[in-house]
Design a protein around this motif. Structure first.
Motif, short mmCIF file in Angstrom:
data_model
loop_
_atom_site.label_atom_id
_atom_site.label_comp_id
_atom_site.label_asym_id
_atom_site.label_seq_id
_atom_site.Cartn_x
_atom_site.Cartn_y
_atom_site.Cartn_z
N THR A 98 -26.81 33.67 -15.03
CA THR A 98 -26.56 32.59 -15.99
C THR A 98 -27.46 31.39 -15.77
OG1 THR A 98 -24.86 31.69 -14.54
CG2 THR A 98 -24.16 33.28 -16.19
N LYS A 126 -24.91 35.60 -20.44
CA LYS A 126 -23.58 35.05 -20.23
C LYS A 126 -22.50 36.09 -20.52
CE LYS A 126 -24.84 30.28 -21.42
NZ LYS A 126 -24.62 29.18 -22.37
N ASP A 129 -23.35 26.97 -17.93
CA ASP A 129 -22.10 27.41 -18.55
C ASP A 129 -21.14 27.95 -17.50
OD1 ASP A 129 -20.25 27.77 -20.46
OD2 ASP A 129 -21.14 29.61 -21.30
#
Length: 447
Positions: A187, A153, A191
């Motif tokens: 990712t 992330k 998120d």
């Protein structure tokens, strides 16, 4: 008369082809080399080359690209005709002034731009620091298992922020442009809030690599190249070498390559003959009281070439150096020049390998006359003289310009009374004879 040899000449320099053929006692090969109305080349070799040692003579002057394509076609035709060996003889090698060191449009090497020259806080430590038990953990990341997702992330968010113009103090250089798909794969589709906030904070339009070529699309107030961004240029050196090799050339013979590194681009033998023997002979026989003359290099790049002649003849040497190095190509030719050496009340001899627009040697001649030189000679191996070079020489302070006939000079001699030509056809003919008989050509390098 040399047997079992074929001399095949192109259209670039018929005079030197005739000189070489007369020296070897072999008539030039009969061929038809013309252009179709569309501009394509047509070649027909009318003599047999089967099992022969073929030497194709084509200089890189005039219409350089057309002559080079003709040369490749002639090489391929001879290999198709079962020639035993094909040697390309290029008195002036085309594209020899384009080395493979990539430069951007400003003329600077492809290296990262300096940030602060006056810095005195260099630590020579790795950034970020190399992990070790005694080193603290990286900020925002904890050691151990199960943190791979967090790392992905943060890397994705960092890449997006760098594209949007955010700066970082950790020394990380920008990555390549990431697409939405690639970020999603990083990712794993989770998120999206961080990614969405980052994308939503982007105020300017998005750019692709193709947009750099269209200035109208890019708003200069929005898009600015990063400090490490440089532009590449085509590597013509390796390309030309590969084209000749792929066409079927087994051997290359040329004279005074502008960049000696060019020989390393080939995986076939390359014989780079020297023209300084003819130039030294001219100095000894045609320049009065040459012992008291001064050999001058018009730039720092030709200093080694000029000092070789000065040392052999036991003469004084001087150097013209550009006092400042401009960054723009348009200003480079007008850079301030500075003379290193004494030429007052002496005959000066400018020595260089090539003159194209003649801007360097004419400005050097003006500087030498300003410093008190009585006469200024210019001795060159290749006299290309393109553009307004001839009118420039006629109006300059040069008293005599001496060149070899690696390039046809008949028209230049008619327009320039200061021009004098030295014949190097016999040098190439002797090199061809020695290569054909398997003899050493090292004696051609001994002056």
């Amino acid at each position: 008369m040399v047997r079992n040899i074929v001399v095949l000449g192109g259209n670039s320099h018929p005079q030197i082809v005739e000189t070489i053929s007369n020296f070897l006692g072999v008539p030039p090969c009969n061929r038809i080399l013309k252009k179709f109305s569309v501009g394509e080349s047509r070649l027909e070799i009318q003599d047999s080359v089967r099992g022969k040692d073929v030497y194709i003579i084509q200089s890189g002057s005039g219409k350089v690209n057309d002559n080079f394509v003709d040369l490749c076609i002639m090489i391929s035709a001879c290999k198709t005709g079962s020639a035993k060996r094909v040697t390309a003889v290029l008195p002036l090698f085309p594209y020899s002034r384009q080395p493979d060191v990539p430069y951007n449009k400003a003329g600077a090497p492809l290296s990262k731009a300096p940030t602060d020259i006056n810095r005195n806080d260099f630590t020579f430590e790795s950034r970020p620091a190399t992990p070790s038990p005694s080193q603290p953990q990286s900020q925002g990341l904890t050691n151990g298992h199960g943190n791979t997702e967090v790392l992905h992330k943060k890397l994705a968010k960092t890449s997006l922020d760098q594209q949007n113009g955010y700066t970082y103090t950790n020394g990380i250089t920008p990555r390549r442009s990431d697409t939405n798909d690639s970020i999603s794969s990083l990712t794993n589709g989770r998120d999206n809030r961080d990614r969405g906030s980052s994308l939503g904070s982007q105020t300017g339009p998005s750019f692709t690599t193709h947009d750099y070529e269209n200035p109208t699309i890019i708003n200069k107030s929005v898009f600015q190249a990063k400090p490490g961004y440089k532009q590449w240029v085509a590597q013509a050196g390796t390309l030309v070498a590969d084209l000749l090799t792929c066409a079927g050339a087994d051997h290359i013979i040329t004279m005074d390559l502008h960049d000696p590194q060019y020989q390393g681009f080939f995986d076939i033998p390359v014989d780079n003959l020297y023209g300084k023997g003819k130039l030294k002979q001219y100095i000894q026989t045609r320049i009065p009281d040459f012992r008291n003359a001064v050999i001058v290099s018009p730039d720092a790049g030709g200093a080694k070439r000029a000092t070789a002649i000065a040392d052999d003849l036991n003469m004084d040497f001087a150097l013209i150096h550009k006092e400042r190095r401009p960054t723009r190509i348009t200003d480079r030719q007008n850079a301030t020049m500075m003379l290193v050496g004494d030429v007052a009340n002496k005959v000066t001899i400018l020595v260089d390998d090539l003159a194209d627009t003649s801007n360097t040697i004419t400005r050097a001649a003006k500087l030498l006359k300003k410093e008190g030189a009585t006469h200024v000679y210019a001795l060159l191996t290749h006299g290309i003289f393109s553009g307004d070079a001839i009118p420039r020489i006629n109006a300059s302070a040069l008293d005599k310009v001496v060149v070899t006939n690696t390039v046809p000079q008949d028209e230049h001699c008619r327009l320039c009374p200061k021009l004098e030509v030295l014949d190097v056809g016999h040098t190439f003919a002797e090199a061809i004879r020695r290569v054909h008989h398997g003899e050493s050509i090292s004696t051609l390098f001994w002056d």
